[in-house]
Design a protein around this motif. Structure first.
Motif, mmCIF file in Angstrom:
data_model
loop_
_atom_site.group_PDB
_atom_site.id
_atom_site.type_symbol
_atom_site.label_atom_id
_atom_site.label_comp_id
_atom_site.label_asym_id
_atom_site.label_seq_id
_atom_site.Cartn_x
_atom_site.Cartn_y
_atom_site.Cartn_z
ATOM 1 N N GLY A 1 0.793 -1.216 0.000
ATOM 2 C CA GLY A 1 0.000 0.000 0.000
ATOM 3 C C GLY A 1 0.828 1.269 0.000
ATOM 4 O O GLY A 1 0.420 2.264 -0.560
ATOM 5 N N ASP A 2 1.990 1.271 0.634
ATOM 6 C CA ASP A 2 2.787 2.480 0.691
ATOM 7 C C ASP A 2 3.689 2.643 -0.530
ATOM 8 O O ASP A 2 4.490 3.566 -0.581
ATOM 9 C CB ASP A 2 3.611 2.526 1.983
ATOM 10 C CG ASP A 2 4.554 1.337 2.110
ATOM 11 O OD1 ASP A 2 4.409 0.377 1.344
ATOM 12 O OD2 ASP A 2 5.431 1.381 2.992
ATOM 13 N N SER B 1 -4.212 3.999 -2.826
ATOM 14 C CA SER B 1 -2.847 3.527 -2.576
ATOM 15 C C SER B 1 -2.730 2.824 -1.232
ATOM 16 O O SER B 1 -1.805 2.051 -1.022
ATOM 17 C CB SER B 1 -1.854 4.683 -2.660
ATOM 18 O OG SER B 1 -2.005 5.547 -1.555
ATOM 19 N N GLY B 2 -3.675 3.070 -0.349
ATOM 20 C CA GLY B 2 -3.662 2.418 0.948
ATOM 21 C C GLY B 2 -4.316 1.053 0.965
ATOM 22 O O GLY B 2 -4.247 0.341 1.963
ATOM 23 N N LEU B 3 -4.953 0.673 -0.129
ATOM 24 C CA LEU B 3 -5.621 -0.623 -0.205
ATOM 25 C C LEU B 3 -4.627 -1.725 -0.571
ATOM 26 O O LEU B 3 -3.641 -1.465 -1.262
ATOM 27 C CB LEU B 3 -6.733 -0.588 -1.256
ATOM 28 C CG LEU B 3 -7.906 0.349 -0.993
ATOM 29 C CD1 LEU B 3 -8.886 0.290 -2.155
ATOM 30 C CD2 LEU B 3 -8.600 0.030 0.305
ATOM 31 N N PRO B 4 -4.903 -2.960 -0.152
ATOM 32 C CA PRO B 4 -4.064 -4.080 -0.590
ATOM 33 C C PRO B 4 -4.087 -4.196 -2.119
ATOM 34 O O PRO B 4 -5.069 -3.825 -2.770
ATOM 35 C CB PRO B 4 -4.724 -5.302 0.058
ATOM 36 C CG PRO B 4 -5.521 -4.748 1.194
ATOM 37 C CD PRO B 4 -5.948 -3.376 0.778
ATOM 38 N N VAL B 5 -3.020 -4.710 -2.689
ATOM 39 C CA VAL B 5 -2.845 -4.756 -4.147
ATOM 40 C C VAL B 5 -4.005 -5.467 -4.848
ATOM 41 O O VAL B 5 -4.512 -4.974 -5.858
ATOM 42 C CB VAL B 5 -1.506 -5.421 -4.521
ATOM 43 C CG1 VAL B 5 -1.387 -5.609 -6.019
ATOM 44 C CG2 VAL B 5 -0.353 -4.591 -4.007
ATOM 45 N N LEU B 6 -4.452 -6.608 -4.347
ATOM 46 C CA LEU B 6 -5.523 -7.356 -5.026
ATOM 47 C C LEU B 6 -6.815 -6.564 -5.078
ATOM 48 O O LEU B 6 -7.503 -6.546 -6.104
ATOM 49 C CB LEU B 6 -5.750 -8.707 -4.343
ATOM 50 C CG LEU B 6 -4.594 -9.691 -4.414
ATOM 51 C CD1 LEU B 6 -4.912 -10.952 -3.617
ATOM 52 C CD2 LEU B 6 -4.261 -10.033 -5.853
ATOM 53 N N ARG C 1 -15.695 -2.148 0.763
ATOM 54 C CA ARG C 1 -15.751 -2.006 2.221
ATOM 55 C C ARG C 1 -14.477 -1.330 2.734
ATOM 56 O O ARG C 1 -14.533 -0.384 3.523
ATOM 57 C CB ARG C 1 -15.932 -3.369 2.894
ATOM 58 C CG ARG C 1 -16.044 -3.278 4.415
ATOM 59 C CD ARG C 1 -16.250 -4.631 5.077
ATOM 60 N NE ARG C 1 -15.363 -5.694 4.634
ATOM 61 C CZ ARG C 1 -14.099 -5.833 5.045
ATOM 62 N NH1 ARG C 1 -13.576 -4.976 5.899
ATOM 63 N NH2 ARG C 1 -13.362 -6.837 4.599
ATOM 64 N N LEU C 2 -13.320 -1.801 2.258
ATOM 65 C CA LEU C 2 -12.050 -1.204 2.684
ATOM 66 C C LEU C 2 -11.949 0.257 2.252
ATOM 67 O O LEU C 2 -11.479 1.106 3.013
ATOM 68 C CB LEU C 2 -10.868 -2.000 2.110
ATOM 69 C CG LEU C 2 -10.633 -3.377 2.705
ATOM 70 C CD1 LEU C 2 -9.572 -4.122 1.899
ATOM 71 C CD2 LEU C 2 -10.222 -3.268 4.169
ATOM 72 N N LEU C 3 -12.405 0.546 1.050
ATOM 73 C CA LEU C 3 -12.384 1.913 0.547
ATOM 74 C C LEU C 3 -13.272 2.803 1.414
ATOM 75 O O LEU C 3 -12.871 3.910 1.796
ATOM 76 C CB LEU C 3 -12.843 1.942 -0.911
ATOM 77 C CG LEU C 3 -12.795 3.283 -1.620
ATOM 78 C CD1 LEU C 3 -11.376 3.829 -1.655
ATOM 79 C CD2 LEU C 3 -13.338 3.141 -3.038
#
Length: 174
Positions: free
Chosen positions: A96-97, A118-123, A161-163
């Protein structure tokens, strides 16, 4: 002229058709890669992608599937770059970073979205980019990521959800 016709003409050796395909898809590919990596790495990876496309185009069996084929190459190239950097750094997580905000982004909301992505996991970031920002249907996302359509849908749900959680942390409310 359709992509399918351009692919067939390029496969037959017509340089103008290949040039038109490259011109047509240059920015969408760069934007996809840029959303996954910072600008410097996006330029390098995009060049690698186009090299792979030019080399592999004669072997593309279904010219009508050019866009999913192209994004599959792009996805693999991004994954290879990230995998290589993770191995080099000795890290197993924390992608994410890796993304840096683009200073050319003019709109504050857009910059905030890029920052949150950019803070979300790649998948999850990848699925959001393909589905929402590249406007690809679930089936093509599944083809590109080589996963079942149901997995795309579940990743989309998790990514949304993460977003939402990241946006709420930054003070945005639905």
């Amino acid at each position: 002229m359709t992509d399918e016709l351009l692919v067939v003409r390029a496969q037959l050796g017509e340089h103008a058709a290949l040039a038109e395909l490259l011109a047509r898809w240059r920015m969408p590919v760069w934007i996809y890669v840029r959303r996954m990596l910072d600008a410097d790495r996006a330029d390098d990876v995009t060049q690698e992608i186009w090299l792979s496309v030019v080399r592999g185009l004669p072997r593309l069996r279904d010219p009508g599937r050019f866009a999913p084929w192209l994004f599959t190459i792009a996805r693999r190239s991004v994954a290879d770059r990230l995998r290589g950097e993770y191995a080099q750094a000795g890290e197993t997580s924390g992608a994410g970073d890796m993304v840096v905000d683009d200073p050319a982004e003019a709109m504050v909301d857009r910059a905030a979205l890029v920052s949150v992505l950019s803070g979300l996991p790649v998948l999850e970031r990848e699925i959001l980019v393909l589905f929402y920002l590249e406007d690809l249907p679930v089936e093509e996302c599944a083809d590109i990521c080589q996963i079942p359509a149901g997995t795309v849908k579940s990743r989309l749900n998790r990514a949304r959800r993460l977003l939402r959680e990241h946006l709420e942390e930054k003070g945005y409310r639905p």
